[in-house]
Design an enzyme around this catalytic site. Structure first.
Site, mmCIF file in Angstrom:
data_model
loop_
_atom_site.group_PDB
_atom_site.id
_atom_site.type_symbol
_atom_site.label_atom_id
_atom_site.label_comp_id
_atom_site.label_asym_id
_atom_site.label_seq_id
_atom_site.Cartn_x
_atom_site.Cartn_y
_atom_site.Cartn_z
ATOM 1 N N GLN A 80 0.819 -1.211 0.000
ATOM 2 C CA GLN A 80 0.000 0.000 0.000
ATOM 3 C C GLN A 80 0.858 1.270 0.000
ATOM 4 O O GLN A 80 0.478 2.304 0.555
ATOM 5 C CB GLN A 80 -0.947 -0.005 1.203
ATOM 6 C CG GLN A 80 -2.040 -1.052 1.128
ATOM 7 C CD GLN A 80 -3.067 -0.740 0.033
ATOM 8 O OE1 GLN A 80 -3.140 0.371 -0.472
ATOM 9 N NE2 GLN A 80 -3.854 -1.743 -0.335
ATOM 10 N N SER A 81 1.985 1.223 -0.678
ATOM 11 C CA SER A 81 2.933 2.340 -0.696
ATOM 12 C C SER A 81 2.349 3.591 -1.357
ATOM 13 O O SER A 81 1.915 3.561 -2.502
ATOM 14 C CB SER A 81 4.197 1.909 -1.459
ATOM 15 O OG SER A 81 5.011 3.025 -1.755
ATOM 16 N N ASN A 82 2.369 4.711 -0.626
ATOM 17 C CA ASN A 82 1.997 5.998 -1.220
ATOM 18 C C ASN A 82 3.021 6.422 -2.277
ATOM 19 O O ASN A 82 2.661 6.990 -3.305
ATOM 20 C CB ASN A 82 1.902 7.073 -0.141
ATOM 21 C CG ASN A 82 0.717 6.876 0.779
ATOM 22 O OD1 ASN A 82 -0.330 6.390 0.374
ATOM 23 N ND2 ASN A 82 0.877 7.247 2.037
ATOM 24 N N GLY A 84 4.694 4.416 -4.142
ATOM 25 C CA GLY A 84 4.418 3.620 -5.333
ATOM 26 C C GLY A 84 3.286 4.218 -6.152
ATOM 27 O O GLY A 84 3.384 4.350 -7.380
#
Length: 247
Positions: A80-82, A84
């Site tokens: 859930q990387s911002n 990314g």
């Protein structure tokens, strides 16, 4: 900091984000503040990809990738990387392919976590996602992927967790200049700038920026959210120095 303007930069922001005073939070906390005023810099109001301060790094990372004539942007993060999500959005804006190497670092495996939120937006924004177990070395995989793409005639730009390289940190050096200018309109200025510290890039870039402005970099304080305090301190200091010297 005129030297900052010499670096390749791909515009992703619509201008300085506002700084707003948190009057209601001050009222809620009450007398314990003893007159301390609270402000927040609204980097969530950036327009691209849902907004977020990671776009500051990506302006310089995308600029560098384009200057090197890369056609693919590869980076790493959690599912859930911002970073990314915003990398996918920035790459789409810049006309680059994007590949995200995402590890399952959070102990959740439900469908909602694995298929919604940022991971859903990554696909909508056109990114190719590689999901790896938590024990995998994402950066090694990313470099191996770049080698495979090179064999196909492609040219990749690889950056690690959070985009926290000296080039990426230039985005927060610019932010320091932005804050310093906005601070002039605040009577008494800001005693402290408080931020979270994950991959160290925000703190390192701000500290480097204030140092370059001949202002006290120690006014930036952070709370580590992943590493031990001493490790985070060392990483931040090394990255701030590299930002000042290498950029």
């Amino acid at each position: 900091m005129p030297g900052l303007d010499e670096f390749a930069r791909f515009s992703l922001l619509e201008g300085p984000t506002p700084i707003q005073r948190l009057h209601r939070l001050e009222q809620e906390i009450g007398e314990v503040l003893k007159g301390v005023r609270l402000f927040v810099k609204r980097d969530d109001l950036m327009g691209l990809g849902g907004g977020g301060n990671k776009l500051r790094k990506l302006e310089f990372l995308m600029g560098d990738a384009l200057a090197q004539r890369c056609d693919t942007f590869i980076t790493t993060g959690g599912i859930q990387s911002n970073h990314g999500r915003l990398s996918a959005a920035a790459a789409a804006r810049a006309g680059l392919s994007c590949e995200l190497v995402l590890t399952r670092v959070v102990p959740r495996d439900d469908e909602e976590y694995r298929r919604n939120g940022n991971i859903l937006l990554d696909g909508i924004l056109g990114a190719k996602v590689h999901e790896l177990p938590a024990t995998a070395n994402a950066l090694t995989f990313a470099k191996e992927r770049a080698t495979a793409l090179k064999a196909e005639g492609r040219r990749s730009y690889v950056v690690g967790l959070g985009g926290s390289s000296p080039v990426g940190c230039l985005g927060y050096a610019i932010c320091a200049r932005e804050v310093a200018e906005q601070e002039k309109a605040v009577p008494g200025g800001f005693a402290r700038i408080v931020i979270p510290n994950g991959s160290a890039g925000t703190h390192a870039g701000l500290a480097a920026g204030f140092a370059a402005l001949r202002m006290d970099p120690a006014k930036v304080r952070s709370f580590t959210i992943s590493a031990e305090a001493e490790d985070a301190r060392r990483t931040t200091l090394d990255l701030a120095r590299a930002t000042l010297t290498d950029g």
